[in-house]
Design an enzyme around this catalytic site. Structure first.
Site, short mmCIF file in Angstrom:
data_model
loop_
_atom_site.label_atom_id
_atom_site.label_comp_id
_atom_site.label_asym_id
_atom_site.label_seq_id
_atom_site.Cartn_x
_atom_site.Cartn_y
_atom_site.Cartn_z
N ARG A 2 49.14 7.82 34.06
CA ARG A 2 48.66 6.92 33.00
C ARG A 2 47.58 5.98 33.50
O ARG A 2 46.59 5.70 32.81
CB ARG A 2 49.84 6.10 32.46
CG ARG A 2 49.44 5.04 31.44
CD ARG A 2 50.60 4.11 31.14
NE ARG A 2 50.31 3.20 30.04
CZ ARG A 2 51.10 2.22 29.65
NH1 ARG A 2 52.25 2.03 30.29
NH2 ARG A 2 50.77 1.44 28.64
N PHE B 11 59.68 13.74 29.23
CA PHE B 11 60.10 14.61 28.14
C PHE B 11 59.79 16.08 28.43
O PHE B 11 60.55 16.97 28.06
CB PHE B 11 59.42 14.18 26.84
CG PHE B 11 59.59 12.71 26.55
CD1 PHE B 11 60.81 12.09 26.75
CD2 PHE B 11 58.53 11.96 26.10
CE1 PHE B 11 60.98 10.74 26.49
CE2 PHE B 11 58.67 10.59 25.84
CZ PHE B 11 59.90 9.98 26.04
N GLU C 223 60.11 18.44 21.93
CA GLU C 223 59.57 19.06 23.14
C GLU C 223 60.18 20.42 23.45
O GLU C 223 59.47 21.34 23.89
CB GLU C 223 59.79 18.12 24.33
CG GLU C 223 58.99 16.83 24.26
CD GLU C 223 59.63 15.76 23.40
OE1 GLU C 223 59.03 14.68 23.23
OE2 GLU C 223 60.76 16.00 22.89
N HIS D 182 51.80 10.65 32.28
CA HIS D 182 52.65 9.47 32.41
C HIS D 182 53.81 9.69 33.39
O HIS D 182 54.96 9.37 33.11
CB HIS D 182 53.19 9.04 31.05
CG HIS D 182 52.14 8.55 30.11
ND1 HIS D 182 51.13 9.37 29.62
CD2 HIS D 182 51.93 7.33 29.55
CE1 HIS D 182 50.34 8.67 28.82
NE2 HIS D 182 50.78 7.43 28.77
N ARG E 249 45.13 11.55 33.31
CA ARG E 249 45.42 12.08 31.97
C ARG E 249 44.12 12.26 31.19
O ARG E 249 44.00 13.18 30.38
CB ARG E 249 46.38 11.16 31.22
CG ARG E 249 45.89 9.74 31.01
CD ARG E 249 46.81 8.94 30.11
NE ARG E 249 46.44 7.54 30.06
CZ ARG E 249 46.64 6.76 29.01
NH1 ARG E 249 47.20 7.26 27.92
NH2 ARG E 249 46.31 5.49 29.04
N ASP F 36 56.24 0.58 30.14
CA ASP F 36 57.15 1.45 29.37
C ASP F 36 58.54 1.52 29.98
O ASP F 36 59.50 1.92 29.32
CB ASP F 36 56.57 2.86 29.25
CG ASP F 36 55.40 2.93 28.27
OD1 ASP F 36 55.13 1.91 27.62
OD2 ASP F 36 54.77 3.99 28.17
#
Length: 313
Positions: A167, A83, A58, A109, A10, A117
């Site tokens: 991530r 998302f 989104e 991610h 990322r 998460d």
């Protein structure tokens, strides 16, 4: 290989966008209120007038990107994989894929390595859903060097592209200046007994596994297949002919991802025994990324075990 440098892909995404932005004024970046996490904030700081924070919306972001693409701009729409590929699927399909617009989706991610998460954010289905969109390129880089090269290749490709970034920091396995071509895999290690075809963070695990397998008398080929669609069918068939056995490794569900893409090619053109390593039709859970990857079999240790069983060692 324990001392290799580690960088999260990322971070590579954000850096590549900023580098491209300095060179091409038609590049714009959109984000869904996650610029700090997706690292598009790097581009935002350098080119604030070409950055659009769309908020936690989104679907709307993708439609905005589609509209911008019709004006000749090259938009990179960014959010977490869950998302981007999940919540905005309809808009990607109907507003980007159907008219074949020049929109790039930067999804960070992805996979189990999202860690703490938890299952709601650990998207292990994105390769599958994005592969079903006609004309969509789907890619997942192995490391920092390949990720930056991939973003630049995506900019120059005319048409929709989906890229998944991670991530967690992952080891760098490529030398600077590598040549990246959409739709082409690469042989990182030659071998004759079994071919391990991997992408994303599983590439490093495959290389570590290949070293351990050599000690056990198994000569493993390792292929980095960063582009899941279009798949490098020629390389897959060549590996199958040489080794006679294929293992696929991905930080994604075994349903619909790299493994099924490889099996689809081989079942039609060269039936070959295949073992798939990935998330086995289950949701993830919250926990440290390294512990989760080991628990779900996304490790060199499990690749070695599967290969030994496969090769009768």
């Amino acid at each position: 290989m324990a001392d290799v440098k580690k960088i999260a892909t990322r971070d590579s995404y954000g850096k590549a966008l900023a580098e491209l932005g300095a060179e091409y004024e038609n590049l714009v970046v959109l984000d869904a209120d996650l610029a700090g996490a997706t690292k598009t904030a790097v581009f935002q700081k350098a080119f604030p007038h070409r950055f659009f924070d769309c908020g936690i919306a989104e679907a709307n972001m993708v439609c905005m990107a589609a509209g911008l693409a019709t004006t000749g701009l090259v938009p990179f729409a960014s959010s977490f994989a869950m998302f981007a590929a999940g919540r905005a699927f309809e808009q990607i399909r109907n507003s980007v894929g159907y008219p074949h617009l020049n929109v790039k989706i930067g999804a960070t991610h992805g996979g189990i390595s999202v860690g703490e998460d938890g299952a709601s954010h650990q998207c292990c289905e994105d390769f599958a859903v994005m592969r079903t969109i006609p004309g969509m390129v789907v890619m997942s880089p192995a490391d920092d060097v390949e990720a930056r090269a991939m973003v630049k290749a995506a900019y120059h490709h005319v048409g929709p592209v989906y890229m998944r970034f991670g991530r967690a920091a992952v080891p760098v396995v490529h030398e600077e200046g590598m040549h990246f071509e959409i739709g082409k895999g690469e042989v990182l290690r030659d071998g004759k007994d079994v071919a391990i075809i991997a992408n994303g963070l599983m590439v490093y695990e495959a290389l570590v596994a290949a070293q351990e397998l050599a000690d056990a008398g198994i000569d493993a080929m390792v292929i980095n297949m960063a582009t899941i669609k279009p798949l490098d069918e020629e390389l897959v068939i060549s590996a199958a002919k040489k080794c006679g056995k294929i293992i696929t490794c991905e930080e994604h569900s075994i349903i619909g991802g790299l493994g099924e893409a490889v099996c689809g090619v081989l079942s039609e053109k060269l039936p070959t025994p295949v073992r798939r390593i990935g998330v086995n039709d289950v949701f993830g859970e919250s926990g440290p990324a390294a512990a989760l990857l080991k628990k779900y079999g996304l490790s060199a240790e499990n690749i070695v075990a599967v290969a030994k069983d496969f090769c009768g060692k």
